[in-house]
Write a protein that holds these residues in place. Sequence first.
Motif, PDB file in Angstrom:
ATOM      1  N   UNK A  21      -0.650   7.257  -8.085  1.00 53.24           N
ATOM      2  CA  UNK A  21      -1.637   6.662  -7.179  1.00 53.24           C
ATOM      3  C   UNK A  21      -3.007   7.279  -7.413  1.00 53.24           C
ATOM      4  N   UNK A  22      -3.045   8.607  -7.556  1.00 56.70           N
ATOM      5  CA  UNK A  22      -4.320   9.281  -7.790  1.00 56.70           C
ATOM      6  C   UNK A  22      -4.929   8.838  -9.125  1.00 56.70           C
ATOM      7  N   UNK A  66       5.631  12.281  -7.912  1.00 54.39           N
ATOM      8  CA  UNK A  66       5.311  11.424  -9.061  1.00 54.39           C
ATOM      9  C   UNK A  66       4.495  10.206  -8.623  1.00 54.39           C
ATOM     10  N   UNK A  67       4.872   9.627  -7.470  1.00 52.19           N
ATOM     11  CA  UNK A  67       4.137   8.480  -6.945  1.00 52.19           C
ATOM     12  C   UNK A  67       2.700   8.882  -6.615  1.00 52.19           C
ATOM     13  N   UNK A  80       0.834  -1.194   0.000  1.00 52.69           N
ATOM     14  CA  UNK A  80       0.000   0.000   0.000  1.00 52.69           C
ATOM     15  C   UNK A  80       0.871   1.248   0.000  1.00 52.69           C
ATOM     16  N   UNK A  81       0.405   2.309  -0.663  1.00 54.02           N
ATOM     17  CA  UNK A  81       1.209   3.510  -0.831  1.00 54.02           C
ATOM     18  C   UNK A  81       1.673   4.118   0.469  1.00 54.02           C
ATOM     19  N   UNK A 123      -3.675   0.825  -6.428  1.00 52.46           N
ATOM     20  CA  UNK A 123      -2.242   1.047  -6.634  1.00 52.46           C
ATOM     21  C   UNK A 123      -1.393   0.292  -5.612  1.00 52.46           C
ATOM     22  N   UNK A 124      -0.330  -0.361  -6.083  1.00 54.42           N
ATOM     23  CA  UNK A 124       0.693  -0.938  -5.210  1.00 54.42           C
ATOM     24  C   UNK A 124       2.002  -0.215  -5.527  1.00 54.42           C
ATOM     25  N   UNK A 125       2.653   0.278  -4.489  1.00 59.30           N
ATOM     26  CA  UNK A 125       3.888   1.042  -4.669  1.00 59.30           C
ATOM     27  C   UNK A 125       5.080   0.114  -4.468  1.00 59.30           C
TER      28      UNK A 125
END
Length: 704
Positions: free
Chosen positions: A437-438, A432-433, A410-411, A447-449
């Motif tokens: 994610x948005x 940027x991440x 998770x972010x 989203x998976x970071x």
Amino acid sequence: MSTPASTTPTATTPTARGSSVLTVAQLAAALPGALRKLDPRELLATPVMLVVEVGAVATTVMSVLDPSTLGWLVTLWLWLTVVFGTLAESVAEGRGKAQAASLRELQTETPARRVRGAAGALPHTDTLADLPTDLPTDEVPSTSLHAGDVVVVEAGERIPGDGDVVAGVASVDESAVTGESAPVIRESGGDRSAVTGGTVVLSDRIVVKITSEPGQSFVDRMIALVEGSERQRTPNEIALNVLLSSLTVVFVVVCGSLYFLADHSGAHQSPLVLTALLVCLIPTTIGALLSAIGIAGMDRLVRRNVLAMSGRAVEAAGDVDVLLLDKTGTITHGNRQAAELLAVPGVTSAELAEAALLSSLADETPEGRSIVTLVGGAVATPPGATFVPFSAATRMSGLDLPGRTLRKGAGSAVAQWVHSTGSPAAHPSVAAIEAHVQHVSESGGTPLVVAEQVGSAPARLLGVIHLKDVVKDGIRERFEELRAMGIRTVMITGDNAVTAAAIAREAGVDDVLAEATPEDKLALIRREQQGGRMVAMCGDGTNDAPALAQADVGVAMNTGTTAAKEAGNMVDLDSDPTKLLDVVEIGKQLLITRGALTTFSVANDVAKYFAILPAMFVVAFPDLDVLNVMRLSSPESAIVSAVVFNALVIVALIPLALRGVAYRPASASALLQRNLLVYGVGGLVAPFLGIKLLDLVISHIPGL
């Protein structure tokens, strides 16, 4: 992966689409059943044909007491009329029995390895890794298993009974039940835990908790239903039977009155001729085919891999206005799948792909496997690697290598881990991440970071993995066809409104109910029904069970839970929600076929009236000869020709009753117009031609 030869089902799948052409072999096979149905107790369910049989008995007695060529010909064809009527129902039932015979091959005695002791002896766990590898088991026959028993099934073995997977995951061959050659995944937990007795485990090992008693399995229920032993008459069918019975009573009174009218007018008519008139005027065509139409409707559903629990459900499907579909496992495949990798500036796609792959090597979830598939396949585990499994506490998983650490999750959890290594909170990659994610969240995805730490240096963010619910192929096109039928589609999901809207746009549904609880689904169905609409519901989970039970047509997915399958009045063996399109078509076929053949039967009566009535009274009233438009050879020939045609037309229409009238989306007025033009006019013209041709032959019989 192929099924071992020793366990491969050899039965021809009952779901193969059969030909609607009536063959001599089918007629011969159905004839014994048709003769058994001549029992008056059997014919009580079809009063029209009971009257024909009573007439056949009466003419037999009259022909014995006063033999004549006319008497014996009328008697023969009245008996054939009854036999042809019972033959139609017997042919329809025979198709179901043929399917049931192949299903019975699944019920061969299967050895089962039952876990010793009560069901509670199995440790409470969802994974085989936490179970003892040497569970104590006893080998018992499958017929001795009861609900609550727990069995172990390994690759190459047949599942001994219906149940739910309580531990493990395996690939299962369900072709013997569904007819589909592609194996399916069955795993503990969720909505893909149900397994069917007689199917074969192709890989791995599962522990199954039996949910049915002997003789009450899913296959047992299928056999009973396709054989027609549990087929209930639908309201429409009952109403039509009442109409036909009323018409029959009216014509009995009319023909009885004609005896005295004819005697008074000097055109005395024998009871033999009046009996022939009665049989020709009552709606024998639809009366003989009514049961066959209902049985064939359920049969056509089974051939499309849909098991209907009652004829009422098939009939209701023909009037459906609203279709409610659960999203997960119904519109979508049910597991989020990796769709794309979004790298941050300064990180190449190859770097992100490698990190995503390595951090997913030990992830056995469907999401983890989909990441491996997206990147390009599995790789060997690097030496010295330590896997970090996912946990609810960290909300991350990953891989620790000598001098390198990878994390995926998770972010917010990954961002916190990155900051804990000394990376500044205002690092450019963070923005940027957040943008990635948005974007993923707004598109309805998850989203998976992915992040990486090399040595003791601060960790850095690499990019985002976009997980999305994958909409089933071709579903948008099928929804468009449903829309053309006038059916509104509503997707029901527990997801938030943003995710629900994104999936709805992709799938092409008309409306959405997001963040729905089981109570919300139930309330929506009741509101629609109170508005006078017929509602169909497709679902596969236990939380769908109340809605499936409330809906007019509840279609449960075969991959779903036992609770869902028991709540619905149909089960889709292919677990394809758009199969409702076939269900609706067959429901409409059922209603349209009855209407078409009723129209044809009534129109037939009008033509037969012109054949027999002038022949009966033309001697006493010569002016009636103007009604003899067919110019039939003699009164006797006219009567016999009409009776013969009345019998033969039943046989000619059996294939149509089995196949059903082709359905094309159209308004009710357009359908009525087509019925009148095709079957009304056809019902008028066919007897004129048929009776005239028969008269040309019958008039040459000596004694007429």
